[in-house]
Write a protein that holds these residues in place. Structure first.
Motif, PDB file in Angstrom:
ATOM      1  N   ILE A  84      36.739 -27.685  13.169  1.00 24.15           N
ATOM      2  CA  ILE A  84      37.443 -28.300  14.302  1.00 24.15           C
ATOM      3  C   ILE A  84      37.405 -29.821  14.197  1.00 24.15           C
ATOM      4  N   ALA A  85      36.210 -30.370  13.969  1.00 27.31           N
ATOM      5  CA  ALA A  85      36.066 -31.826  13.935  1.00 27.31           C
ATOM      6  C   ALA A  85      36.821 -32.444  12.760  1.00 27.31           C
ATOM      7  N   LYS A  86      36.727 -31.821  11.584  1.00 27.49           N
ATOM      8  CA  LYS A  86      37.380 -32.402  10.412  1.00 27.49           C
ATOM      9  C   LYS A  86      38.901 -32.319  10.518  1.00 27.49           C
ATOM     10  N   LEU A  87      39.405 -31.250  11.112  1.00 25.69           N
ATOM     11  CA  LEU A  87      40.854 -31.126  11.296  1.00 25.69           C
ATOM     12  C   LEU A  87      41.387 -32.244  12.190  1.00 25.69           C
ATOM     13  N   THR A  88      40.657 -32.565  13.251  1.00 25.63           N
ATOM     14  CA  THR A  88      41.123 -33.641  14.133  1.00 25.63           C
ATOM     15  C   THR A  88      41.063 -34.996  13.431  1.00 25.63           C
ATOM     16  N   VAL A  96      44.955 -27.582  18.810  1.00 31.07           N
ATOM     17  CA  VAL A  96      45.271 -26.757  17.638  1.00 31.07           C
ATOM     18  C   VAL A  96      44.021 -26.558  16.779  1.00 31.07           C
ATOM     19  N   ALA A  97      43.266 -27.632  16.565  1.00 32.30           N
ATOM     20  CA  ALA A  97      42.040 -27.540  15.770  1.00 32.30           C
ATOM     21  C   ALA A  97      41.040 -26.601  16.424  1.00 32.30           C
ATOM     22  N   LEU A  98      40.955 -26.679  17.750  1.00 33.12           N
ATOM     23  CA  LEU A  98      40.030 -25.812  18.483  1.00 33.12           C
ATOM     24  C   LEU A  98      40.412 -24.341  18.316  1.00 33.12           C
ATOM     25  N   VAL A 102      38.117 -21.343  16.568  1.00 33.40           N
ATOM     26  CA  VAL A 102      37.752 -20.111  17.279  1.00 33.40           C
ATOM     27  C   VAL A 102      38.276 -18.894  16.527  1.00 33.40           C
ATOM     28  N   LEU A 103      39.510 -18.989  16.005  1.00 28.72           N
ATOM     29  CA  LEU A 103      40.084 -17.857  15.275  1.00 28.72           C
ATOM     30  C   LEU A 103      39.351 -17.594  13.958  1.00 28.72           C
ATOM     31  N   VAL A 104      38.925 -18.656  13.285  1.00 25.91           N
ATOM     32  CA  VAL A 104      38.144 -18.472  12.054  1.00 25.91           C
ATOM     33  C   VAL A 104      36.826 -17.777  12.367  1.00 25.91           C
ATOM     34  N   ALA A 105      36.180 -18.189  13.460  1.00 23.97           N
ATOM     35  CA  ALA A 105      34.940 -17.521  13.869  1.00 23.97           C
ATOM     36  C   ALA A 105      35.192 -16.049  14.175  1.00 23.97           C
ATOM     37  N   GLY A 106      36.312 -15.769  14.862  1.00 23.11           N
ATOM     38  CA  GLY A 106      36.673 -14.387  15.151  1.00 23.11           C
ATOM     39  C   GLY A 106      36.955 -13.600  13.884  1.00 23.11           C
ATOM     40  N   ALA A 107      37.595 -14.247  12.913  1.00 23.53           N
ATOM     41  CA  ALA A 107      37.898 -13.575  11.646  1.00 23.53           C
ATOM     42  C   ALA A 107      36.617 -13.214  10.889  1.00 23.53           C
ATOM     43  N   ILE A 108      35.643 -14.112  10.907  1.00 22.64           N
ATOM     44  CA  ILE A 108      34.366 -13.808  10.248  1.00 22.64           C
ATOM     45  C   ILE A 108      33.681 -12.644  10.962  1.00 22.64           C
TER      46      ILE A 108
END
Length: 322
Positions: A84-88, A96-98, A102-108
């Motif tokens: 999130i931080a690096k994307l911003t 969008v970064a947030l 969250v979606l990456v965490a959900g995917a894992i």
């Protein structure tokens, strides 16, 4: 004819009661033995300090209710903070970064659930492996750097307001409370929640009664993963800096909060209300013992003893119910 229930039996049947009593006792003890513990600012700080671990513990509760365990939850949250931080910092919109984090965490979480249900691997082994993988991925992604948070959306949960003009609260507190209430309702009042408890109690009996066990377990890991993504947002609101070395003991602290809160490590018994109380107990102990001048190592000893006692009580209560 009404059967009277003794106080001890009531505590054993309602796991959250014991932790709630312990929380009140701890607050009373530290209030009497220290000069500043009961100050409004300190109590507000205690709650704020419980936000990240409490949110991680919320997802951990779902997993443990199915007789699983998640050793990678804090590592997933740390990876999400870095993403999130690096994307911003590279120009992406904060919202969008947030969502991506969250979606990456959900995917894992989905991958974890897929390995547990599809390959029938023990959750301990799967999440231990993912802990190593995700931790390494975070450090490779960060390249030894930490990333400051400058976007207002990412730090929004740390925004402070004053209730009644003197009680300091943050939006993060409201979000965590809303999450606990939402999952409490889902577990207590929906078919999905009943299926989660049934699978934790006896997966074979749940299957024979028509419950899709694999789908239920997979959904639990997915929801838990999304919860870890929200924990990443909470972390960025608390400290506006994404650090690959943060929350190294977050997985153990979240398990501690869940177990102290009365959720059984053997599955099928517990509540998110108990977990909320457990997270507050951990924060109260840390704050109270620190103000009493107790060394951090002794604080760890006290917390560890509480975990062992909680598991022993759970074992005893299960024996009494048989």
């Amino acid at each position: 004819m009404t059967t009277r229930v003794s106080p001890s039996e009531l505590i054993l049947r309602t796991p959250a009661i014991g932790p709630a009593i312990a929380l009140v006792v701890a607050i009373a003890v530290f209030g009497l033995t220290t000069d500043t513990f009961l100050e409004v600012d300190n109590l507000s700080l205690v709650v704020q300090q419980s936000l990240v671990i409490g949110t991680l513990a919320l997802g951990q509760t779902l997993v443990i209710l199915t007789a699983g365990i998640d050793l990678a939850n804090a590592a997933i949250a740390v990876l999400a903070t870095l993403l999130i931080a690096k994307l911003t910092l590279t120009g992406a919109n904060g919202l969008v970064a947030l969502v991506v984090g969250v979606l990456v965490a959900g995917a894992i979480g989905c991958v974890t659930g897929g390995l547990v249900t599809g390959l029938r691997l023990p959750p301990f082994i799967v999440t231990l492996g993912l802990l190593t993988i995700v931790t390494a991925a975070s450090r490779l992604y960060a390249q030894g750097q930490s990333f400051p948070v400058t976007d207002g959306t990412l730090g929004w949960l740390g925004t402070t307001q004053y209730l009644f003009g003197q009680i300091e609260v943050t939006y993060g507190m409201a979000v965590m409370l809303a999450m606990f209430l939402g999952l409490w309702y889902a577990l207590s009042s929906t078919a999905w929640g009943k299926h989660v408890y049934a699978v934790g109690n006896d997966p074979e009996a749940a299957r024979l009664s028509g419950i899709h066990v694999r789908r239920t377990v997979l959904s639990v890991y997915l929801v838990a993963g999304l919860t870890y993504g929200i924990a990443a947002w909470q972390a960025l609101g608390r400290v506006p800096n994404a650090d690959p070395n943060a929350f190294q003991l977050g997985n153990l602290d979240s398990i501690t909060a869940v177990v102290i809160g009365g959720t059984s490590l053997f599955g099928g018994r517990g509540s998110v209300l108990g977990t909320l109380v457990g997270a507050l107990i951990v924060a109260v102990l840390r704050s109270g013992l620190t103000q009493a001048g107790i060394d951090n190592l002794y604080q760890d000893v006290a917390t560890g003893a509480l975990v062992i006692a909680a598991v022993a009580v759970d074992r005893f209560s299960r024996g009494r119910q048989r």
